[in-house]
Design an enzyme around this catalytic site. Sequence first.
Site, short mmCIF file in Angstrom:
data_model
loop_
_atom_site.label_atom_id
_atom_site.label_comp_id
_atom_site.label_asym_id
_atom_site.label_seq_id
_atom_site.Cartn_x
_atom_site.Cartn_y
_atom_site.Cartn_z
N SER A 57 -10.56 38.05 16.25
CA SER A 57 -9.65 38.98 15.59
C SER A 57 -10.28 39.51 14.29
O SER A 57 -11.36 40.09 14.32
CB SER A 57 -8.31 38.29 15.35
OG SER A 57 -7.30 39.21 15.08
N HIS B 191 -3.99 37.43 23.04
CA HIS B 191 -4.87 37.60 21.89
C HIS B 191 -5.60 36.32 21.49
O HIS B 191 -6.72 36.36 21.00
CB HIS B 191 -4.05 38.11 20.71
CG HIS B 191 -4.86 38.40 19.48
ND1 HIS B 191 -5.83 39.38 19.42
CD2 HIS B 191 -4.84 37.82 18.24
CE1 HIS B 191 -6.36 39.41 18.22
NE2 HIS B 191 -5.79 38.47 17.49
#
Length: 279
Positions: free
Chosen positions: A105, A257
Amino acid sequence: MKSNHFTMNISGINIFYEFHHDADSTIASKPTLVLIHGFLSSSFSFRRLIPLLTKEYTVLAIDLPPFGKSEKSKKFVYSYENLAKVVMELLSELGIEKTVLIGHSMGGQICLNISRQKPELVEKVVLLCSSGYLKKLKRALVYSSRIPYFYLYLKYWLAKKGAIQNLLNVVHDHSLIDDEMIAGYTEPFYDDRIFHALTRMIRDREGDLASEILRNINTPSLLIWGEEDKVVPIEIGRRLHRDLPNSQLITYKNTGHLLPEEKPQHVYDNIMEFLQTTS
């Protein structure tokens, strides 16, 4: 697996990091893998991936300030450029001259910043659902962050979302969410100083690297994505793949994610194949 936890003062701020390695002496001849976590996270997010990586490599996991167990200073400049410099200085202090960066991320943007600033340091880069193409926050929010006690609003906003709701958003397979996971991602936010630091970060974060900069980063890069990522959609991964000239993209179905938590064995296998391939 041997694990050692340390704190070192870098650029006036205390940085927490972990070294993980097996006793196998052949590991010493391989580059150290450096793990860099995402926003509102810490090295805890790599807990399932680290035991796999240490079968072959020495692993350095860093808590970026103000996250995890690193210092939560009001004075530190929380720009991506400066966070990248802190990581590079830590590597220099540890005598690490060549590394493979693995960023999840926001950590992916830190990896790309390091590759841009000091390409000779980075042998390869692995980007796990890396953030990309985010602009600097809107001027109104930046100005609002200077209001006294803004940090209390930020604390309220994050608490309102809640740890469980955040995890439901980043994990596709909700059955993976247990008490250990909830505790691990919540613990750093019991310290109110993090909200002061995040308020500073709102002002300091300069935005992600633009396409014209990415196109000049020639470090061999592996991009791995969850096709159900709600935080950084797969379209960002495809765009990064187009902009990074020496990259490849792998995607997983039914994955969100939080890749290191959801697909540690798959990610490990992909990383090993990538690292053992001559560029």
